[in-house]
Motif scaffolding. Structure first.
Motif, mmCIF file in Angstrom:
data_model
loop_
_atom_site.group_PDB
_atom_site.id
_atom_site.type_symbol
_atom_site.label_atom_id
_atom_site.label_comp_id
_atom_site.label_asym_id
_atom_site.label_seq_id
_atom_site.Cartn_x
_atom_site.Cartn_y
_atom_site.Cartn_z
ATOM 1 N N GLY A 1 -12.170 53.151 98.310
ATOM 2 C CA GLY A 1 -13.137 52.070 98.332
ATOM 3 C C GLY A 1 -12.408 50.742 98.364
ATOM 4 N N TYR A 2 -13.090 49.694 98.791
ATOM 5 C CA TYR A 2 -12.465 48.372 98.825
ATOM 6 C C TYR A 2 -13.502 47.307 98.490
ATOM 7 C CZ TYR A 2 -14.420 48.455 103.592
ATOM 8 O OH TYR A 2 -15.259 48.566 104.674
ATOM 9 N N LEU A 3 -12.995 46.175 98.000
ATOM 10 C CA LEU A 3 -13.891 45.119 97.533
ATOM 11 C C LEU A 3 -13.206 43.765 97.659
ATOM 12 C CD1 LEU A 3 -16.537 44.319 96.036
ATOM 13 C CD2 LEU A 3 -15.287 44.665 93.899
ATOM 14 N N LYS A 4 -13.930 42.815 98.239
ATOM 15 C CA LYS A 4 -13.441 41.439 98.364
ATOM 16 C C LYS A 4 -14.593 40.498 98.071
ATOM 17 C CE LYS A 4 -10.734 37.978 99.516
ATOM 18 N NZ LYS A 4 -9.532 37.626 98.727
ATOM 19 N N ARG A 5 -14.403 39.598 97.103
ATOM 20 C CA ARG A 5 -15.449 38.647 96.738
ATOM 21 C C ARG A 5 -15.050 37.235 97.120
ATOM 22 N NH1 ARG A 5 -18.363 37.786 91.730
ATOM 23 N NH2 ARG A 5 -19.721 36.882 93.302
ATOM 24 N N SER A 6 -16.063 36.455 97.509
ATOM 25 C CA SER A 6 -15.879 35.042 97.819
ATOM 26 C C SER A 6 -16.865 34.249 96.978
ATOM 27 C CB SER A 6 -16.128 34.779 99.311
ATOM 28 O OG SER A 6 -16.232 33.387 99.570
ATOM 29 N N GLU A 7 -16.366 33.220 96.308
ATOM 30 C CA GLU A 7 -17.237 32.386 95.480
ATOM 31 C C GLU A 7 -18.008 31.373 96.319
ATOM 32 O OE1 GLU A 7 -17.815 32.920 92.399
ATOM 33 O OE2 GLU A 7 -16.284 34.452 92.082
ATOM 34 N N GLU A 8 -17.367 30.869 97.376
ATOM 35 C CA GLU A 8 -17.997 29.847 98.213
ATOM 36 C C GLU A 8 -17.660 30.120 99.672
ATOM 37 O OE1 GLU A 8 -20.595 26.837 98.628
ATOM 38 O OE2 GLU A 8 -19.963 27.637 96.706
ATOM 39 N N PRO A 9 -18.606 30.704 100.429
ATOM 40 C CA PRO A 9 -19.977 31.050 100.036
ATOM 41 C C PRO A 9 -20.013 32.286 99.139
ATOM 42 C CG PRO A 9 -19.533 31.876 102.224
ATOM 43 C CD PRO A 9 -18.316 31.086 101.826
ATOM 44 N N ALA A 10 -21.139 32.476 98.447
ATOM 45 C CA ALA A 10 -21.297 33.633 97.561
ATOM 46 C C ALA A 10 -21.445 34.883 98.423
ATOM 47 C CB ALA A 10 -22.514 33.449 96.662
ATOM 48 N N LEU A 11 -20.339 35.591 98.579
ATOM 49 C CA LEU A 11 -20.284 36.695 99.541
ATOM 50 C C LEU A 11 -19.439 37.820 98.971
ATOM 51 C CD1 LEU A 11 -20.919 37.408 102.648
ATOM 52 C CD2 LEU A 11 -18.574 36.693 103.048
ATOM 53 N N GLN A 12 -19.828 39.042 99.281
ATOM 54 C CA GLN A 12 -19.053 40.201 98.850
ATOM 55 C C GLN A 12 -18.919 41.169 100.019
ATOM 56 O OE1 GLN A 12 -19.481 42.006 94.793
ATOM 57 N NE2 GLN A 12 -20.277 43.745 95.919
ATOM 58 N N ILE A 13 -17.679 41.514 100.348
ATOM 59 C CA ILE A 13 -17.393 42.490 101.398
ATOM 60 C C ILE A 13 -16.866 43.745 100.717
ATOM 61 C CG2 ILE A 13 -16.068 42.988 103.481
ATOM 62 C CD1 ILE A 13 -15.832 39.992 103.949
ATOM 63 N N SER A 14 -17.525 44.862 100.950
ATOM 64 C CA SER A 14 -17.115 46.099 100.289
ATOM 65 C C SER A 14 -17.395 47.282 101.200
ATOM 66 C CB SER A 14 -17.859 46.272 98.956
ATOM 67 O OG SER A 14 -19.257 46.389 99.184
ATOM 68 N N GLY A 15 -16.916 48.438 100.769
ATOM 69 C CA GLY A 15 -17.146 49.647 101.548
ATOM 70 C C GLY A 15 -16.177 50.731 101.140
ATOM 71 N N PHE A 16 -16.068 51.741 101.988
ATOM 72 C CA PHE A 16 -15.123 52.821 101.729
ATOM 73 C C PHE A 16 -14.718 53.437 103.058
ATOM 74 C CE2 PHE A 16 -19.126 55.089 101.998
ATOM 75 C CZ PHE A 16 -18.803 56.251 102.683
ATOM 76 N N SER A 17 -13.639 54.202 103.020
ATOM 77 C CA SER A 17 -13.172 54.892 104.216
ATOM 78 C C SER A 17 -12.542 56.217 103.824
ATOM 79 C CB SER A 17 -12.151 54.041 104.980
ATOM 80 O OG SER A 17 -11.658 54.756 106.110
ATOM 81 N N CYS A 18 -12.895 57.253 104.570
ATOM 82 C CA CYS A 18 -12.287 58.574 104.407
ATOM 83 C C CYS A 18 -11.451 58.918 105.638
ATOM 84 C CB CYS A 18 -13.365 59.635 104.197
ATOM 85 S SG CYS A 18 -14.466 59.321 102.796
ATOM 86 N N GLN A 19 -11.202 57.926 106.489
ATOM 87 C CA GLN A 19 -10.464 58.151 107.727
ATOM 88 C C GLN A 19 -8.970 58.193 107.446
ATOM 89 O OE1 GLN A 19 -12.185 54.680 109.643
ATOM 90 N NE2 GLN A 19 -13.323 55.990 111.063
ATOM 91 N N GLY A 20 -8.297 59.124 108.084
ATOM 92 C CA GLY A 20 -6.856 59.263 107.898
ATOM 93 C C GLY A 20 -6.519 60.431 106.986
ATOM 94 N N ASP A 21 -5.392 61.054 107.249
ATOM 95 C CA ASP A 21 -4.986 62.228 106.475
ATOM 96 C C ASP A 21 -4.105 61.875 105.288
ATOM 97 O OD1 ASP A 21 -6.341 63.903 108.237
ATOM 98 O OD2 ASP A 21 -4.606 64.022 109.586
ATOM 99 N N THR A 22 -3.580 60.659 105.272
ATOM 100 C CA THR A 22 -2.700 60.248 104.181
ATOM 101 C C THR A 22 -3.205 58.944 103.582
ATOM 102 O OG1 THR A 22 -1.239 58.973 105.629
ATOM 103 C CG2 THR A 22 -0.729 61.327 105.328
ATOM 104 N N LEU A 23 -2.695 58.618 102.396
ATOM 105 C CA LEU A 23 -3.101 57.383 101.733
ATOM 106 C C LEU A 23 -2.718 56.149 102.548
ATOM 107 C CD1 LEU A 23 -4.593 56.667 99.145
ATOM 108 C CD2 LEU A 23 -2.390 56.443 97.997
ATOM 109 N N PRO A 24 -1.486 56.055 103.076
ATOM 110 C CA PRO A 24 -1.146 54.901 103.918
ATOM 111 C C PRO A 24 -2.035 54.796 105.156
ATOM 112 C CG PRO A 24 0.845 56.013 103.203
ATOM 113 C CD PRO A 24 -0.298 56.897 102.814
ATOM 114 N N ALA A 25 -2.416 55.946 105.728
ATOM 115 C CA ALA A 25 -3.269 55.915 106.918
ATOM 116 C C ALA A 25 -4.643 55.357 106.588
ATOM 117 C CB ALA A 25 -3.389 57.319 107.505
ATOM 118 N N ARG A 26 -5.171 55.695 105.423
ATOM 119 C CA ARG A 26 -6.489 55.193 105.041
ATOM 120 C C ARG A 26 -6.433 53.711 104.697
ATOM 121 N NH1 ARG A 26 -9.201 60.396 101.852
ATOM 122 N NH2 ARG A 26 -9.237 61.698 103.721
ATOM 123 N N ARG A 27 -5.348 53.283 104.100
ATOM 124 C CA ARG A 27 -5.185 51.848 103.848
ATOM 125 C C ARG A 27 -5.149 51.076 105.164
ATOM 126 N NH1 ARG A 27 -0.365 52.291 99.362
ATOM 127 N NH2 ARG A 27 -1.684 52.573 97.522
#
Length: 262
Positions: free
Chosen positions: A180-206
């Motif tokens: 999962g991933y999460l990025k918040r912005s105070e100005e503007p009040a915004l949140q970008i989030s989600g998840f990914s199961c793509q890739g066979d390894t941890l570096p690939a998913r990152r």
């Protein structure tokens, strides 16, 4: 000299006056009775009107507030630039809240319509609860329970700056766990989030998550100039998608201590 019977006998005038007094008393009593009944009816009407104004209570629980609903007439505000023409288009759903919040959600599915990735851009409104942990919603979107604890899984560098990564705490196979991933912005009040199961390894998913965020573009900002400014500045830092596993996308070790705003 009058007889006793004559002195006690009532004259027609006296009888008439007595009947008139009795009639007046009856009329007065009826008038007071009608006034009393009318007052009771008026109080009953006012009580019913006041009761109708009260929120409906069920089992002493507070009335439910209106929540999120699908906004079918709203137009998408974001998109992902395609890497190639054969790439599948994600489903796009827009949710709105009566207190001003908006969620633009893109989802990708794999075999048997199993979710493999999700990206949500949440523009906060009056419904935003600062006391609620942001990772609670993230766990639900990843198909986990709301109470499922998540642990930090490092940072990735994107055009929006460092983005925090998360995975289920104590996952038996951490290398295969969805991120999962999460990025918040105070100005503007915004949140970008989600998840990914793509890739066979941890570096690939990152790398897959970083690539997704770097491809995120703004179609329309509506009446939000600060949103347009945020994406304009981000585009200046945009980088092409690096090969999966490239260390250029990573900041620190897998469980690096997060710093600053998410």
């Amino acid at each position: 000299m009058q007889s006793p019977e004559a002195s006690t006998a009532a004259t027609p005038t006296q009888i008439h006056l007595a009947l008139a007094a009795l009639a007046d008393e009856i009329v007065g009593t009826l008038a007071r009775l009608f006034a009393y009944v009318g007052t009771l009816v008026l109080f009953a009407i006012l009580a019913l009107a006041a009761f109708d104004q009260l929120p409906s209570l069920r089992d002493d629980e507070p009335a439910e507030k209106p929540g999120w609903s699908v906004a079918d007439r709203s137009q998408p505000a974001f998109a992902l630039s395609r890497l190639d023409s054969s790439e599948k288009t994600a489903s796009y759903v827009i949710l709105r809240h009566p207190e001003g919040g908006r969620r633009d959600v893109m989802r990708w599915t794999g075999e048997a319509d199993k979710p493999v990735a999700e990206l949500e851009i949440y523009r906060e409104g009056g419904e935003f609860d600062v006391a609620r942990p942001a990772t609670a919603d993230l766990a639900v979107h990843m198909g986990l329970g709301e109470a499922t604890p998540l642990e930090q899984a490092g940072l990735i560098d994107t055009k929006f700056g460092p983005v925090a990564l998360f995975r289920p705490t104590g996952a038996a196979e951490a290398a295969r766990a969805c991120l999962g991933y999460l990025k918040r912005s105070e100005e503007p009040a915004l949140q970008i989030s989600g998840f990914s199961c793509q890739g066979d390894t941890l570096p690939a998913r990152r790398a897959a998550i970083a690539c997704t965020l770097n491809r995120l573009t703004l179609l329309t900002s509506g009446n939000e100039p600060k949103l347009a400014e945020l994406f304009a500045h981000a585009e200046l830092k945009r980088r092409s998608c690096a090969p999966q596993g490239s260390s250029d996308w990573l900041l620190g070790a897998a469980n690096a201590q997060l710093r600053g705003a998410l």
